[in-house]
Design a protein around this motif. Structure first.
Motif, short mmCIF file in Angstrom:
data_model
loop_
_atom_site.label_atom_id
_atom_site.label_comp_id
_atom_site.label_asym_id
_atom_site.label_seq_id
_atom_site.Cartn_x
_atom_site.Cartn_y
_atom_site.Cartn_z
N GLY A 1 -53.55 -21.55 31.41
CA GLY A 1 -53.73 -20.25 30.76
C GLY A 1 -52.51 -19.82 29.97
O GLY A 1 -52.62 -19.21 28.91
N ALA A 2 -51.31 -20.15 30.48
CA ALA A 2 -50.07 -19.79 29.77
C ALA A 2 -49.98 -20.47 28.42
O ALA A 2 -49.24 -20.03 27.54
CB ALA A 2 -48.85 -20.16 30.62
N THR A 3 -50.76 -21.54 28.24
CA THR A 3 -50.75 -22.29 26.98
C THR A 3 -51.89 -21.91 26.06
O THR A 3 -51.71 -21.79 24.85
CB THR A 3 -50.81 -23.81 27.27
OG1 THR A 3 -49.72 -24.17 28.13
CG2 THR A 3 -50.71 -24.62 25.99
N ILE A 4 -53.10 -21.71 26.61
CA ILE A 4 -54.26 -21.53 25.73
C ILE A 4 -54.89 -20.14 25.81
O ILE A 4 -55.76 -19.83 25.00
CB ILE A 4 -55.34 -22.59 26.02
CG1 ILE A 4 -55.99 -22.34 27.39
CG2 ILE A 4 -54.77 -23.99 25.94
CD1 ILE A 4 -57.21 -23.21 27.64
N ASN A 5 -54.48 -19.31 26.77
CA ASN A 5 -55.13 -18.01 26.93
C ASN A 5 -54.17 -16.91 26.52
O ASN A 5 -53.30 -16.51 27.28
CB ASN A 5 -55.57 -17.80 28.38
CG ASN A 5 -56.36 -16.53 28.55
OD1 ASN A 5 -57.24 -16.21 27.77
ND2 ASN A 5 -56.03 -15.77 29.58
N MET A 6 -54.33 -16.41 25.30
CA MET A 6 -53.41 -15.41 24.76
C MET A 6 -54.19 -14.18 24.29
O MET A 6 -54.26 -13.86 23.11
CB MET A 6 -52.61 -16.00 23.58
CG MET A 6 -51.77 -17.20 23.95
SD MET A 6 -50.35 -16.72 24.95
CE MET A 6 -49.61 -18.32 25.28
N ASP A 7 -54.80 -13.48 25.26
CA ASP A 7 -55.64 -12.32 24.91
C ASP A 7 -54.82 -11.19 24.29
O ASP A 7 -55.25 -10.55 23.33
CB ASP A 7 -56.35 -11.80 26.16
CG ASP A 7 -57.31 -12.81 26.75
OD1 ASP A 7 -57.58 -13.83 26.07
OD2 ASP A 7 -57.79 -12.61 27.88
N GLY A 8 -53.65 -10.92 24.84
CA GLY A 8 -52.80 -9.87 24.28
C GLY A 8 -52.36 -10.19 22.86
O GLY A 8 -52.35 -9.31 21.98
N THR A 9 -52.02 -11.45 22.64
CA THR A 9 -51.65 -11.88 21.28
C THR A 9 -52.83 -11.75 20.34
O THR A 9 -52.67 -11.34 19.18
CB THR A 9 -51.17 -13.35 21.32
OG1 THR A 9 -50.07 -13.46 22.23
CG2 THR A 9 -50.74 -13.82 19.94
N ALA A 10 -54.03 -12.09 20.82
CA ALA A 10 -55.22 -11.97 19.99
C ALA A 10 -55.48 -10.52 19.59
O ALA A 10 -55.90 -10.24 18.46
CB ALA A 10 -56.43 -12.54 20.74
N ILE A 11 -55.23 -9.58 20.50
CA ILE A 11 -55.41 -8.16 20.19
C ILE A 11 -54.44 -7.74 19.09
O ILE A 11 -54.81 -7.05 18.13
CB ILE A 11 -55.22 -7.31 21.45
CG1 ILE A 11 -56.44 -7.46 22.36
CG2 ILE A 11 -55.01 -5.83 21.10
CD1 ILE A 11 -56.30 -6.82 23.71
N MET A 12 -53.18 -8.15 19.23
CA MET A 12 -52.20 -7.84 18.19
C MET A 12 -52.63 -8.39 16.84
O MET A 12 -52.54 -7.70 15.81
CB MET A 12 -50.84 -8.43 18.58
CG MET A 12 -49.73 -8.21 17.54
SD MET A 12 -49.68 -9.44 16.19
CE MET A 12 -49.13 -10.90 17.06
N GLN A 13 -53.16 -9.60 16.82
CA GLN A 13 -53.56 -10.22 15.56
C GLN A 13 -54.75 -9.50 14.95
O GLN A 13 -54.81 -9.31 13.72
CB GLN A 13 -53.87 -11.70 15.80
CG GLN A 13 -52.63 -12.51 16.15
CD GLN A 13 -52.93 -13.94 16.51
OE1 GLN A 13 -54.06 -14.30 16.83
NE2 GLN A 13 -51.91 -14.79 16.47
N GLY A 14 -55.70 -9.08 15.78
CA GLY A 14 -56.85 -8.34 15.26
C GLY A 14 -56.44 -7.01 14.65
O GLY A 14 -56.90 -6.64 13.57
#
Length: 435
Positions: free
Chosen positions: A304-317
């Motif tokens: 998950g530390a490698t492929i699961n970046m939900d917080g980063t995805a929110i920032m990008q959206g």
């Protein structure tokens, strides 16, 4: 009567708050000069903060490697391992896609880029490549040409692939390779113990990291971007409370408030370091205290530390809407769908280190024709948001791990509801660990 020792968890939170206060005081009340700039900010704060981060980063590659090898070995049955892997991957992809949808929808309500005076915003020069790898290249890049080179360069996806492959082979061979199997298990114990010893320096490291951050930026850099920051923070809060909370309750019938109360030390540590990779050992240990078996967490948390970046995805959206509105660019429904797909793919293989979300953001911007130069608008205030989204990233890893462990019968829910308080959870027992 023996005085109760302050737990490491409490020490870390004290270090975080003390660093924030001191950083703000230094920024606003200490005049510029050699003492402030060279001795304090770029001297003591830099030395202890960056030194602690380097210690944690030093441990990440071997820790992830041995954790995944032993995790695959402990699951044993390749069919069960495949089921756990596919289930975990599916949860990670779904939560990331939901995070982007939340970010895009919430941004349409707050309109963070409308009315922004670009001349008032602190920008930074960006030199980010405008070309992105194809989907086939991304898949092929997971397979290492030379696993030793992957280990030395820190290519996490390739390390995970090789470690998983090796763990499956060792599990299938069973008692035929007792020496290698024992070595892998003992090496994992050594790395965990080494990590917990490094963690004893966490209060000082966290204090220095936070103090340096706020000494540099204070609150001045936030003011023109407050709407953007509130939108990102709101999206992160929705993801944490609504998405993760509901998933926990629906799939495990666990009280989300109890879960996150027990999980708060990891949230604080992730916020302070802004590194999902550095938080891996703390995440695994805390989940074990909460009843999640290491058979699952030692595999799913590094993944998950490698492929699961939900917080980063929110920032990008949010950044997509923000930059589009700031530059007066209209986005169609097809553009939003493209952002959802691209940002989800961009999160896979993202290095678990501070600030890397800005690099993958270039790929997302390119997918819908937004100017990459827009990233410079948010670079000045990204450090604090990076800290917040890292906490959400690590929470997502923990929630998915708990759900998968529950479904595999490897989650002791009673441990979560023990009367043990957060402040009683520390790592003081690690002095007695035998290697």
């Amino acid at each position: 009567m023996k005085e109760k020792k302050l737990s490491l968890t409490s020490q870390i939170f004290i270090g975080l708050l003390s660093g924030l206060v001191l950083g703000v005081l230094v920024h606003y009340f200490l005049p510029a000069g050699p003492f402030k700039d060279r001795f304090l900010i770029n001297g003591l704060f830099q030395l202890f903060g960056t030194g602690f981060m380097r210690l944690m980063q030093m441990l990440v590659v071997p820790l992830v490697f041995f954790s995944i090898v032993t995790g695959a070995m402990s699951i044993g049955d390749t069919k069960r391992l495949g089921k756990v892997g596919l289930k975990t991957l599916a949860f990670y992809i779904v939560t990331t896609a939901l995070a982007i949808i939340i970010a895009l929808s919430f941004s349409q309500l707050t309109n963070p880029g409308i009315g922004l005076n670009l001349s008032e915003v602190k920008t930074a020069q960006t030199e980010i490549a405008k070309s992105a790898a194809t989907g086939i290249d991304m898949v092929l890049d997971i397979i290492p040409k030379n696993p030793i080179e992957s280990l030395t360069s820190g290519n996490m996806l390739q390390i995970i692939f090789f470690a998983l492959f090796l763990g499956i082979i060792l599990a299938s061979l069973g008692n035929h390779v007792p020496v290698i199997t024992r070595f892998m298990n003992e090496a994992n114990e050594v790395m965990m113990t080494m990590t917990f010893n490094v963690m004893k320096a966490a209060p000082v490291g966290v204090f220095a990291l936070i103090a340096k951050t706020f000494s540099d930026i204070g609150f001045d850099g936030f003011l023109p971007m407050v709407k953007y920051m509130l939108t990102v923070s709101g999206g992160l809060a929705i993801q944490l409370v609504a998405v993760y909370g509901l998933l926990l309750f629906i799939f495990t019938r666990t009280n989300p408030f109890t879960f996150f109360k027990r999980f708060s030390p990891v949230l604080g540590f992730a916020f302070s370091t802004a590194s999902s990779g550095a938080t891996v050992p703390v995440n695994i240990q805390t989940l074990e205290d909460m009843g999640v078996s290491k058979k699952i967490s030692s595999f799913t948390i590094p993944l998950g530390a490698t492929i699961n970046m939900d917080g980063t995805a929110i920032m990008q959206g949010v950044a997509v809407i923000f930059v589009a509105q700031a530059f007066g660019i209209h986005l169609e429904l097809s553009d939003f769908l493209t952002v959802i797909g691209t940002a989800t793919m961009a999160s896979i293989g993202t290095a678990a280190v501070p600030g890397v979300g800005l690099i993958t953001l270039a790929m997302v911007f390119n997918s819908v024709g937004l100017p990459v130069e827009g990233i410079g608008l948010i670079m000045g205030i990204d450090r604090v948001l990076d800290m917040a989204r890292t906490a959400v990233n690590c929470s997502g890893d923990a929630v998915v791990t708990t759900i998968v462990a529950h479904q595999e019968g490897l989650f002791n829910k009673a441990s979560l509801y023990k009367a043990k308080s957060v402040d009683e959870e520390d790592y003081s027992n690690l002095d007695d660990v035998e290697i």
